[in-house]
Design a protein around this motif. Structure first.
Motif, PDB file in Angstrom:
ATOM      1  N   GLY A  10      -6.360  -3.289 -11.777  1.00  0.00           N
ATOM      2  CA  GLY A  10      -6.479  -2.736 -10.431  1.00  0.00           C
ATOM      3  C   GLY A  10      -5.281  -2.954  -9.537  1.00  0.00           C
ATOM      4  N   ASN A  11      -4.104  -2.964 -10.087  1.00  0.00           N
ATOM      5  CA  ASN A  11      -2.880  -3.033  -9.272  1.00  0.00           C
ATOM      6  C   ASN A  11      -2.761  -4.310  -8.438  1.00  0.00           C
ATOM      7  N   ILE A  12      -3.286  -5.401  -8.918  1.00  0.00           N
ATOM      8  CA  ILE A  12      -3.273  -6.651  -8.155  1.00  0.00           C
ATOM      9  C   ILE A  12      -1.856  -7.028  -7.717  1.00  0.00           C
ATOM     10  N   PHE A  13      -0.875  -6.854  -8.593  1.00  0.00           N
ATOM     11  CA  PHE A  13       0.492  -7.258  -8.233  1.00  0.00           C
ATOM     12  C   PHE A  13       1.035  -6.499  -7.024  1.00  0.00           C
ATOM     13  N   LEU A  14       0.516  -5.311  -6.759  1.00  0.00           N
ATOM     14  CA  LEU A  14       0.990  -4.547  -5.601  1.00  0.00           C
ATOM     15  C   LEU A  14       0.556  -5.177  -4.283  1.00  0.00           C
ATOM     16  N   HIS A  21       5.265 -13.702  -7.316  1.00  0.00           N
ATOM     17  CA  HIS A  21       4.803 -13.332  -8.648  1.00  0.00           C
ATOM     18  C   HIS A  21       4.989 -14.433  -9.690  1.00  0.00           C
ATOM     19  N   ALA A  40      -2.492  -7.739 -17.765  1.00  0.00           N
ATOM     20  CA  ALA A  40      -2.312  -7.188 -16.422  1.00  0.00           C
ATOM     21  C   ALA A  40      -1.927  -5.717 -16.525  1.00  0.00           C
ATOM     22  N   TRP A  42      -0.790  -2.445 -13.881  1.00  0.00           N
ATOM     23  CA  TRP A  42      -0.462  -2.058 -12.509  1.00  0.00           C
ATOM     24  C   TRP A  42       0.601  -0.967 -12.481  1.00  0.00           C
ATOM     25  N   SER A  43       0.632  -0.277 -11.359  1.00  0.00           N
ATOM     26  CA  SER A  43       1.587   0.794 -11.133  1.00  0.00           C
ATOM     27  C   SER A  43       2.998   0.236 -11.075  1.00  0.00           C
ATOM     28  N   GLN A  44       3.908   0.926 -11.712  1.00  0.00           N
ATOM     29  CA  GLN A  44       5.316   0.528 -11.735  1.00  0.00           C
ATOM     30  C   GLN A  44       6.073   1.269 -10.643  1.00  0.00           C
ATOM     31  N   SER A  50       9.347  -4.040  -5.725  1.00  0.00           N
ATOM     32  CA  SER A  50       8.452  -3.791  -6.852  1.00  0.00           C
ATOM     33  C   SER A  50       8.560  -4.891  -7.910  1.00  0.00           C
ATOM     34  N   TYR A  84       3.144   3.420 -15.046  1.00  0.00           N
ATOM     35  CA  TYR A  84       2.066   2.432 -15.133  1.00  0.00           C
ATOM     36  C   TYR A  84       2.309   1.593 -16.375  1.00  0.00           C
TER      37      TYR A  84
END
Length: 92
Positions: A10-14, A21, A40, A42-44, A50, A84
């Motif tokens: 669910g894109n937690i890193f965003l 990080h 993990a 997530w969207s790149q 980023s 992604y």
């Protein structure tokens, strides 16, 4: 307590503060059982702050994890620097 698998979907890193990080990966790595997996996806995104798959892998390796798999989606599509990533790191 140790876990066999930790999943960050669910894109937690965003939603994490830039620069946090590595400490997040280190904390999660410390909670893995031997041979445990950190997964993990997530969207790149392309932004100055980023956090991309290659950095996640390097951070994981610095915390004693080994890169196991990288995909372009949760269904296992091959990864090729797309928009992604799903990355699996394994504790040693």
């Amino acid at each position: 307590r140790r876990f066999d698998v930790i999943v960050m979907a669910g894109n937690i890193f965003l939603f994490c503060a830039p620069g946090s990080h590595l400490s997040i990966v280190a904390n999660l790595a410390a909670m893995l059982a031997p041979k445990g997996l950190l997964v993990a996806g997530w969207s790149q995104e392309s932004r100055p702050d980023s956090y991309h798959a290659d950095r996640f892998i390097a951070d994981g390796e610095s915390c004693g994890l080994a890169s196991s798999s990288t995909w372009a989606s949760w269904d296992g599509a091959p990864y090729s620097l797309g928009t992604y990533a799903v990355v699996v790191l394994q504790a040693t």
